[in-house]
Design a protein around this motif. Structure first.
Motif, short mmCIF file in Angstrom:
data_model
loop_
_atom_site.label_atom_id
_atom_site.label_comp_id
_atom_site.label_asym_id
_atom_site.label_seq_id
_atom_site.Cartn_x
_atom_site.Cartn_y
_atom_site.Cartn_z
N LYS A 25 0.81 -1.23 0.00
CA LYS A 25 0.00 0.00 0.00
C LYS A 25 0.84 1.27 0.00
O LYS A 25 0.32 2.35 -0.19
N ARG A 26 2.14 1.13 0.25
CA ARG A 26 3.10 2.23 0.19
C ARG A 26 2.83 3.36 1.18
O ARG A 26 3.01 4.54 0.89
N ASN A 27 2.42 2.99 2.38
CA ASN A 27 2.25 3.97 3.46
C ASN A 27 3.60 4.30 4.07
O ASN A 27 4.54 3.51 3.99
N ARG A 28 3.67 5.45 4.71
CA ARG A 28 4.91 5.83 5.40
C ARG A 28 5.15 4.91 6.58
O ARG A 28 4.21 4.47 7.24
N ILE A 29 6.42 4.67 6.88
CA ILE A 29 6.76 3.71 7.93
C ILE A 29 6.23 4.13 9.29
O ILE A 29 5.76 3.29 10.06
N ASP A 30 6.26 5.42 9.61
CA ASP A 30 5.75 5.86 10.91
C ASP A 30 4.24 5.65 10.99
O ASP A 30 3.71 5.28 12.05
N ASP A 31 3.53 5.85 9.89
CA ASP A 31 2.09 5.60 9.88
C ASP A 31 1.78 4.10 10.00
O ASP A 31 0.83 3.71 10.67
N VAL A 32 2.59 3.30 9.36
CA VAL A 32 2.41 1.85 9.43
C VAL A 32 2.61 1.35 10.86
O VAL A 32 1.80 0.60 11.40
N LEU A 33 3.69 1.79 11.48
CA LEU A 33 3.97 1.35 12.85
C LEU A 33 2.88 1.83 13.81
O LEU A 33 2.48 1.09 14.72
N LYS A 34 2.40 3.03 13.61
CA LYS A 34 1.32 3.54 14.46
C LYS A 34 0.06 2.71 14.29
O LYS A 34 -0.61 2.36 15.27
N GLU A 35 -0.29 2.38 13.05
CA GLU A 35 -1.49 1.56 12.82
C GLU A 35 -1.33 0.17 13.42
O GLU A 35 -2.27 -0.35 14.04
N LEU A 36 -0.17 -0.42 13.25
CA LEU A 36 0.06 -1.74 13.85
C LEU A 36 -0.06 -1.68 15.37
O LEU A 36 -0.61 -2.60 15.99
N GLU A 37 0.44 -0.62 15.94
CA GLU A 37 0.39 -0.45 17.39
C GLU A 37 -1.04 -0.25 17.89
O GLU A 37 -1.48 -0.91 18.82
N GLU A 38 -1.76 0.64 17.26
CA GLU A 38 -3.05 1.09 17.79
C GLU A 38 -4.26 0.29 17.30
O GLU A 38 -5.29 0.28 17.97
N GLU A 39 -4.13 -0.36 16.16
CA GLU A 39 -5.31 -1.01 15.59
C GLU A 39 -5.22 -2.52 15.44
O GLU A 39 -6.25 -3.18 15.32
N HIS A 40 -4.00 -3.06 15.45
CA HIS A 40 -3.88 -4.48 15.14
C HIS A 40 -3.26 -5.32 16.25
O HIS A 40 -3.81 -6.34 16.63
N PHE A 41 -2.10 -4.90 16.74
CA PHE A 41 -1.35 -5.77 17.66
C PHE A 41 -1.19 -5.22 19.06
O PHE A 41 -0.82 -5.95 19.96
N PHE A 42 -1.42 -3.94 19.26
CA PHE A 42 -1.39 -3.33 20.58
C PHE A 42 -0.05 -3.52 21.29
O PHE A 42 0.02 -3.79 22.49
N LEU A 43 1.01 -3.40 20.50
CA LEU A 43 2.37 -3.46 21.00
C LEU A 43 3.03 -2.13 20.70
O LEU A 43 2.65 -1.43 19.77
N ASP A 44 4.04 -1.79 21.46
CA ASP A 44 4.76 -0.55 21.27
C ASP A 44 5.43 -0.52 19.89
O ASP A 44 5.94 -1.53 19.41
N GLN A 45 5.45 0.65 19.26
CA GLN A 45 6.03 0.80 17.92
C GLN A 45 7.49 0.37 17.87
O GLN A 45 7.91 -0.29 16.91
N TYR A 49 8.98 -2.63 15.55
CA TYR A 49 10.10 -2.43 14.63
C TYR A 49 11.22 -3.43 14.93
O TYR A 49 11.79 -4.04 14.02
N SER A 50 11.55 -3.60 16.19
CA SER A 50 12.62 -4.52 16.55
C SER A 50 12.24 -5.97 16.23
O SER A 50 13.10 -6.76 15.82
N LEU A 51 10.99 -6.32 16.39
CA LEU A 51 10.55 -7.68 16.03
C LEU A 51 10.75 -7.94 14.55
O LEU A 51 11.14 -9.04 14.15
N ILE A 52 10.48 -6.96 13.74
CA ILE A 52 10.58 -7.15 12.29
C ILE A 52 12.03 -7.12 11.82
O ILE A 52 12.46 -7.99 11.06
N PHE A 53 12.79 -6.15 12.27
CA PHE A 53 14.10 -5.92 11.68
C PHE A 53 15.29 -6.44 12.48
O PHE A 53 16.39 -6.52 11.94
N TYR A 54 15.08 -6.81 13.73
CA TYR A 54 16.20 -7.32 14.53
C TYR A 54 16.07 -8.78 14.92
O TYR A 54 17.01 -9.36 15.43
#
Length: 74
Positions: A25-45, A49-54
């Motif tokens: 969908k080509r959303n900005r990364i900060d918007d994506v992390l915010k949506e994942l935090e607030e609407e889907h997984f309820f984990l800190d941004q 990020y660390s779960l995905i990239f580290y």
């Protein structure tokens, strides 16, 4: 199902949702992390990020998704 299995399943879904929102969908990364935090997984941004990239297995899965999307279609 063991707890670790559920965590791995959640992480897969999280990575896939990140991929959909950011790479498809080509959303900005900060918007994506915010949506994942607030609407889907309820984990800190930062944690998301660390779960995905580290985390090695999650990052490899993300790269698999990327490589599949770059393959030419016939």
């Amino acid at each position: 199902m063991r707890k670790s299995d559920r965590i791995n399943k959640r992480n897969r879904r999280l990575v896939h949702k990140f991929y959909e929102l950011y790479d498809v969908k080509r959303n900005r990364i900060d918007d994506v992390l915010k949506e994942l935090e607030e609407e889907h997984f309820f984990l800190d941004q930062d944690y998301i990020y660390s779960l995905i990239f580290y985390d090695k297995s999650n990052y490899e899965y993300y790269n698999q998704l990327l490589s599949k999307s770059k393959q030419p279609t016939s």
